[in-house]
Design an enzyme around this catalytic site. Structure first.
Site, mmCIF file in Angstrom:
data_model
loop_
_atom_site.group_PDB
_atom_site.id
_atom_site.type_symbol
_atom_site.label_atom_id
_atom_site.label_comp_id
_atom_site.label_asym_id
_atom_site.label_seq_id
_atom_site.Cartn_x
_atom_site.Cartn_y
_atom_site.Cartn_z
ATOM 1 N N GLU A 83 39.999 32.260 41.035
ATOM 2 C CA GLU A 83 38.829 31.719 40.657
ATOM 3 C C GLU A 83 38.681 31.939 39.334
ATOM 4 O O GLU A 83 37.829 33.054 39.112
ATOM 5 C CB GLU A 83 37.750 31.594 41.408
ATOM 6 C CG GLU A 83 36.507 30.782 41.111
ATOM 7 C CD GLU A 83 35.508 30.541 42.102
ATOM 8 O OE1 GLU A 83 35.628 31.183 43.512
ATOM 9 O OE2 GLU A 83 34.465 30.079 41.874
ATOM 10 N N LYS A 261 28.442 33.239 49.462
ATOM 11 C CA LYS A 261 29.694 32.828 48.862
ATOM 12 C C LYS A 261 30.068 33.756 47.793
ATOM 13 O O LYS A 261 31.031 33.951 47.163
ATOM 14 C CB LYS A 261 30.168 31.274 48.946
ATOM 15 C CG LYS A 261 31.565 30.917 48.583
ATOM 16 C CD LYS A 261 32.043 30.812 47.053
ATOM 17 C CE LYS A 261 33.310 30.577 46.958
ATOM 18 N NZ LYS A 261 33.816 30.427 45.498
ATOM 19 N N ASP A 277 41.771 44.014 54.564
ATOM 20 C CA ASP A 277 41.724 42.556 55.530
ATOM 21 C C ASP A 277 40.443 41.936 55.025
ATOM 22 O O ASP A 277 39.374 42.073 55.445
ATOM 23 C CB ASP A 277 41.802 43.169 56.804
ATOM 24 C CG ASP A 277 41.590 41.903 57.952
ATOM 25 O OD1 ASP A 277 41.218 40.855 57.316
ATOM 26 O OD2 ASP A 277 42.130 42.323 59.115
ATOM 27 N N HIS A 376 31.560 28.246 33.752
ATOM 28 C CA HIS A 376 32.393 28.221 34.711
ATOM 29 C C HIS A 376 33.550 26.959 34.398
ATOM 30 O O HIS A 376 34.791 27.242 34.373
ATOM 31 C CB HIS A 376 31.959 27.504 36.149
ATOM 32 C CG HIS A 376 32.775 27.817 37.233
ATOM 33 N ND1 HIS A 376 33.576 27.042 37.712
ATOM 34 C CD2 HIS A 376 32.591 28.879 38.180
ATOM 35 C CE1 HIS A 376 34.112 27.275 39.012
ATOM 36 N NE2 HIS A 376 33.558 28.539 39.292
HETATM 37 P P1 NAD Z 1 46.522 52.049 60.928
HETATM 38 O O1 NAD Z 1 46.722 52.061 62.528
HETATM 39 O O2 NAD Z 1 47.801 51.603 60.309
HETATM 40 O O3 NAD Z 1 45.789 53.376 60.339
HETATM 41 C C1 NAD Z 1 45.020 54.080 61.076
HETATM 42 C C2 NAD Z 1 45.704 55.299 61.412
HETATM 43 O O4 NAD Z 1 46.005 56.304 60.457
HETATM 44 C C3 NAD Z 1 44.748 56.252 62.557
HETATM 45 O O5 NAD Z 1 44.645 55.805 63.610
HETATM 46 C C4 NAD Z 1 45.172 57.487 62.104
HETATM 47 O O6 NAD Z 1 46.249 58.101 63.254
HETATM 48 C C5 NAD Z 1 46.253 57.652 60.911
HETATM 49 N N1 NAD Z 1 45.465 58.261 59.679
HETATM 50 C C6 NAD Z 1 45.651 59.198 58.917
HETATM 51 N N2 NAD Z 1 45.047 59.689 57.907
HETATM 52 C C7 NAD Z 1 43.891 59.270 58.121
HETATM 53 C C8 NAD Z 1 42.580 59.285 57.840
HETATM 54 N N3 NAD Z 1 42.619 59.980 56.518
HETATM 55 N N4 NAD Z 1 41.616 58.584 58.172
HETATM 56 C C9 NAD Z 1 41.794 57.867 59.261
HETATM 57 N N5 NAD Z 1 43.117 57.780 60.006
HETATM 58 C C10 NAD Z 1 44.052 58.294 59.351
HETATM 59 O O7 NAD Z 1 45.462 50.998 60.409
HETATM 60 P P2 NAD Z 1 43.973 50.943 60.967
HETATM 61 O O8 NAD Z 1 42.942 51.058 59.923
HETATM 62 O O9 NAD Z 1 43.845 51.200 62.380
HETATM 63 O O10 NAD Z 1 43.991 49.068 61.396
HETATM 64 C C11 NAD Z 1 43.845 48.255 59.988
HETATM 65 C C12 NAD Z 1 44.834 46.978 60.202
HETATM 66 O O11 NAD Z 1 44.615 46.248 61.589
HETATM 67 C C13 NAD Z 1 44.815 45.866 59.147
HETATM 68 O O12 NAD Z 1 45.762 45.721 58.605
HETATM 69 C C14 NAD Z 1 43.897 44.737 59.824
HETATM 70 O O13 NAD Z 1 44.394 43.816 59.379
HETATM 71 C C15 NAD Z 1 44.461 44.985 61.126
HETATM 72 N N6 NAD Z 1 44.038 44.247 62.297
HETATM 73 C C16 NAD Z 1 42.578 43.808 62.453
HETATM 74 C C17 NAD Z 1 41.976 42.990 63.370
HETATM 75 C C18 NAD Z 1 40.727 42.435 63.381
HETATM 76 O O14 NAD Z 1 40.091 42.760 62.189
HETATM 77 N N7 NAD Z 1 40.138 41.678 64.317
HETATM 78 C C19 NAD Z 1 42.845 43.046 64.695
HETATM 79 C C20 NAD Z 1 44.134 43.722 64.846
HETATM 80 C C21 NAD Z 1 44.602 44.482 63.701
#
Ligand code: NAD
Length: 428
Positions: A83, A261, A277, A376
């Site tokens: 945008e 928005k 996300d 805009h």
């Molecule tokens: P992930 O599982 O890839 O990473 C998280 C993991 O990284 C932790 O569980 C931990 O084991 C590790 N880790 C290493 N260093 C860390 C630190 N400093 N702090 C925290 N954890 C650390 O990802 P996530 O963040 O659990 O999930 C994010 C993804 O899930 C996104 O891609 C999202 O789009 C997707 N997702 C979203 C939904 C929703 O929003 N409803 C549902 C399902 C999946």
């Protein structure tokens, strides 16, 4: 740390010069931003590992917002958006906060929640008590799923249990409250919820159905405030009008949707640029914008301080991470995170909120003064000129003709181009 985010004349530089200024200001190695070139970014192979049935990748412009100071730190903010006027507007309003200390933020611990729904429970209130009594056992079981998170200082902090009547039956819903540190946390908490579900069903005396995080991330809140300079905004009358314009969004859901928005124009652009996300952030933000009376309302508030300057505040859930999801695998997201210099998910959330507030103030100011269309449309006109077939050296002339005639339309751009290209024509 970025030496300064105040780079005057940034827009007049070439793309290569902008990158050079950005890497040198942010203290990055000289070629760190090369991956932002379309042919150097996400490869088809990488994309093929990210989602299903890959047939290609989509380019989205990344602009750099200047002038931001967030919690005393100068920061250059990459924004991915299609945008026009968004990046310029955020930079412009950020400039108006600099003499007043920039953006000041605070945040809660990064607590995400997963829900475990239990159905067919005979005694929902009794089940609630049994589950709460078993908290330590359930927390231990959940933490055992993610030793890495626990090692980083995260893990389950508590559980809560809700009894929710519905037209079908009364559900018992357990919330797992997890400190996810620098992760967005969805995968982390979903894994835990699924792991504890059989034991939850046993204790509650029912059957578990859904086991998934809630995107209403209302325990993971980031707050930002900033003072926008009265004179730079245009004077006392502009401030008055901006406060009334913003108040309109507080009291009217039709206006609130558009006001919010505008906030998301800033927020989503940074969330996307860092590979986070966008849907999770948007779901969290909009579900948070419900007032005490249960009505959808403005996410932000604007008021005047004792000296007549404009004070803006914004408070939202900000479930973003640095370690997981696309942020970990997308080369452009990684370069953008490096440019931002955010060392923790909290710091990233703070910058995102600051951009949301600046963007919001820019839209409110435009609406409360000359209207949104002039700024805009002059930027939008460039898109129209290019899509009508204008070559690089023709764009400026076509844009000014369209603005002059107040006709920012493809067919008019084509007509202007035809005139310019006619033998007797020439670039006016
Ligand atoms: P992930 O599982 O890839 O990473 C998280 C993991 O990284 C932790 O569980 C931990 O084991 C590790 N880790 C290493 N260093 C860390 C630190 N400093 N702090 C925290 N954890 C650390 O990802 P996530 O963040 O659990 O999930 C994010 C993804 O899930 C996104 O891609 C999202 O789009 C997707 N997702 C979203 C939904 C929703 O929003 N409803 C549902 C399902 C999946």
């Amino acid at each position: 740390m970025t030496s300064t985010s105040r780079i005057s004349g940034f827009r007049n530089l070439s793309i290569d010069e902008r990158r050079e200024r950005a890497v040198s200001a942010a203290g990055l190695e000289p070629h760190r931003l090369d991956v932002l070139s379309p042919d150097r970014g996400l490869s088809l192979d990488q994309a093929d590992h990210m989602v299903e049935n890959v047939i290609g990748v989509l380019g989205v412009p990344v602009g750099l917002a200047t002038n931001f100071v967030v919690d005393g730190r100068d920061v250059l903010v990459p924004m991915a958006t299609e945008e026009p006027s968004v990046v310029a507007a955020a930079s412009n309003l950020a400039r108006m906060t600099r003499d007043h200390g920039g953006f000041v933020t605070s945040s809660t611990a990064p607590l995400m929640q997963a829900q475990v729904q239990v159905v067919d429970v005979v005694d929902p209130e009794g089940a609630r008590m049994r589950l709460l009594a078993a908290a330590s056992e359930l927390i231990e079981l959940a933490n055992a799923q993610d030793p890495a998170l626990v090692a980083f200082g995260g893990g389950v902090r508590d559980i809560s249990v809700r009894v929710i009547p519905s037209s079908r039956q009364t559900y018992v819903v357990l919330h797992l409250i997890v400190d996810v540190r620098d992760a967005m946390g969805a995968n982390a908490v979903n894994t835990m919820a699924e792991a504890i579900a059989p034991r939850v069903a046993e204790i509650a005396g029912g059957r578990t159905l859904l086991r998934i995080l809630t995107n209403k991330a209302d325990l993971r809140i980031t707050r930002v405030s900033a003072v926008f300079d009265r004179e730079l905004l245009g004077g006392a009358e502009v401030v008055e009008n901006m406060v009334d314009a913003a108040e309109f969004a507080v009291v009217d859901p039709y206006r609130a949707a558009t006001h919010n928005k505008g906030i998301m124009n800033g927020i989503t652009a940074v969330v996307l640029a860092t590979g986070n996300d966008t849907r999770a952030v948007e779901a969290g933000a909009h579900s948070h914008a419900i007032g005490l009376d249960g009505r959808y309302t403005s996410m932000s508030r604007f008021e005047k301080d004792a000296d007549g300057h404009l004070v803006g505040t914004l408070e939202l859930p900000m479930p973003v991470g640095l370690v997981g999801g696309a942020t970990k695998v997308h080369p452009v997201a990684q370069a953008n995170v490096a440019l931002l210099g955010a060392a923790t998910a909290d710091e990233l959330a703070a910058v995102i909120l600051a951009v949301g507030l600046a963007q919001n103030a820019a839209a409110v100011r435009a609406l409360a003064t000359e209207g949104i269309q002039r700024g805009h449309m002059s930027l939008h006109a460039r898109n129209v000129a290019v899509s009508a077939g204008a070559a690089k050296e023709e764009v400026d002339a076509v844009v000014s003709r369209m603005i002059e005639a107040k006709a920012v339309r493809a067919e008019y751009a084509e007509q202007v181009l035809a005139e310019m290209r006619a033998p007797s024509g020439g670039v006016r």
